[in-house]
Scaffold this motif. Sequence first.
Motif, mmCIF file in Angstrom:
data_model
loop_
_atom_site.group_PDB
_atom_site.id
_atom_site.type_symbol
_atom_site.label_atom_id
_atom_site.label_comp_id
_atom_site.label_asym_id
_atom_site.label_seq_id
_atom_site.Cartn_x
_atom_site.Cartn_y
_atom_site.Cartn_z
ATOM 1 N N VAL A 240 98.797 -8.732 -33.015
ATOM 2 C CA VAL A 240 100.136 -8.281 -33.459
ATOM 3 C C VAL A 240 100.472 -8.871 -34.831
ATOM 4 O O VAL A 240 101.416 -8.448 -35.474
ATOM 5 N N GLU A 241 99.698 -9.843 -35.266
ATOM 6 C CA GLU A 241 99.969 -10.472 -36.555
ATOM 7 C C GLU A 241 99.030 -9.948 -37.656
ATOM 8 O O GLU A 241 98.899 -10.556 -38.720
ATOM 9 N N THR A 242 98.414 -8.793 -37.409
ATOM 10 C CA THR A 242 97.451 -8.210 -38.352
ATOM 11 C C THR A 242 98.000 -8.050 -39.774
ATOM 12 O O THR A 242 97.330 -8.403 -40.753
ATOM 13 N N VAL B 141 93.569 -18.161 -41.709
ATOM 14 C CA VAL B 141 93.632 -18.825 -40.397
ATOM 15 C C VAL B 141 95.099 -19.076 -40.064
ATOM 16 O O VAL B 141 95.820 -19.716 -40.840
ATOM 17 N N HIS B 142 95.539 -18.564 -38.920
ATOM 18 C CA HIS B 142 96.936 -18.748 -38.493
ATOM 19 C C HIS B 142 96.956 -19.502 -37.173
ATOM 20 O O HIS B 142 96.329 -19.081 -36.207
ATOM 21 N N THR B 143 97.655 -20.652 -37.171
ATOM 22 C CA THR B 143 97.714 -21.487 -35.969
ATOM 23 C C THR B 143 99.152 -21.923 -35.706
ATOM 24 O O THR B 143 100.041 -21.686 -36.527
ATOM 25 N N HIS B 144 99.370 -22.577 -34.559
ATOM 26 C CA HIS B 144 100.704 -23.060 -34.185
ATOM 27 C C HIS B 144 100.632 -24.559 -33.855
ATOM 28 O O HIS B 144 101.010 -24.959 -32.761
ATOM 29 N N PRO B 145 100.136 -25.400 -34.754
ATOM 30 C CA PRO B 145 99.951 -26.823 -34.398
ATOM 31 C C PRO B 145 101.275 -27.560 -34.201
ATOM 32 O O PRO B 145 102.231 -27.339 -34.957
ATOM 33 N N ASN C 145 110.081 -22.010 -36.966
ATOM 34 C CA ASN C 145 109.994 -21.766 -35.528
ATOM 35 C C ASN C 145 108.787 -20.910 -35.154
ATOM 36 O O ASN C 145 108.886 -19.998 -34.320
ATOM 37 N N HIS C 146 107.656 -21.185 -35.774
ATOM 38 C CA HIS C 146 106.476 -20.375 -35.448
ATOM 39 C C HIS C 146 105.157 -21.118 -35.733
ATOM 40 O O HIS C 146 104.431 -21.411 -34.790
ATOM 41 N N GLY C 147 104.840 -21.401 -36.988
ATOM 42 C CA GLY C 147 103.539 -22.041 -37.215
ATOM 43 C C GLY C 147 103.083 -22.040 -38.654
ATOM 44 O O GLY C 147 103.897 -22.036 -39.577
HETATM 45 ZN ZN LIG Z 1 101.678 -16.786 -34.528
#
Ligand SMILES: [Zn+2]
Length: 377
Positions: free
Chosen positions: A97-99, A111-115, A177-179
């Motif tokens: 969904v984040e394409t 690279v997308h992460t939520h650390p 509020n996401h990453g």
């Molecule tokens: Zn995300």
Amino acid sequence: MSIADVVEVSRRYGSDEDWVLAGGGNTSYKDDETLYVKASGFPLATIGPEGFARMDRRALQKIWSVTYPADTAVREEAALADLMNARCQGETKRPSVETLMHELFPYPLVVHTHPAFVNGLTCAADGERAARRLFGTRLLWVPAIEPGYVLASHMHKAAQDHAERHGVFPKLAMLENHGLVIAGSGRSEVDALHREVKRVVGKALKREPDLSPLETDEAARDRWRAAIEMSFDHDVAVEFHSDPELLRRLASAADFAPLNGVFSPDHIVYAGSRPVYVTGTPASPVSALTSLLAAYRKDHGSDPRIIAVGGLGVCAVAESASAASTALSLFLDEVKIAAYAESFGGARHLEPRLVRFIESWEVERYRRKISQGGNDS
Ligand SMILES: [Zn+2]
């Protein structure tokens, strides 16, 4: 750079809990014509080349200039249809969904992460100011906004403005509020930026919460487990956890306040819209739970995943033991974020308006996930 590079990077970050939990996070690689983006149902930790959906970049770029209907549900449906239609010929997988967020970076690797340590900044009252102080004009800070198309479209414009103002398209973005998003020309650049973010944010954190498991009163635990099982009209798995940090948070409603909400979309998906908090020691756990669960169901249209009991610990509740364990790990991630956010002015939860958007959006996503047997973003 090749697909093998993004596979290696995905597996490495995907199997490191400092960066990725559960099915969270996504990655991509692009050449001039094609974006290879993580597909739904392929966790990063074990992904192979077959886990990437092939997208036609020209078709994706056309989406930026589409004017979608104002109605949220109609807009989301139309944007999703355009996304699916932007798949390369013969591609059948469902892209992340984040394409679109991956497409907007003019760099081969994203690279997308939520650390948790980054979300300590993105979920803090003073997070934006602190992040700008730490990373200066290299950072693109993105305010909290509906995920998916709206987020990507906003970010696309903001990143272009940033590039015009500062002469270089950002490679580092923090999403409130996401990453985190890190982009670059290849593995070494992307790895170096990740290391830098970890070092710089790590140095700014004032304390590390102690989440080492504690054995608490076993009889009380069993009583609550039985009460929870009775309060659901279907079979549930319950996983119990306690630790020194949690016990401190559970001491009173005021201590619990930093956890009495939700930090990010991923937390909603896996750990529910907020925890249910039981104060004191009610004479009848079942009747205490009945009213708290009814209130939660009325507010959020679903069952809670986390029930926090003052003086004792938390119970993660879900349809299966593995879902309960995932809910618990995402909730403990929120416990960490709340502790880290103390270094940046204190916790700030996702706004109720966005919580409601994700709850209703998630229903649709969830249905699709179930029908596909997928399990992630
Ligand atoms: Zn995300």
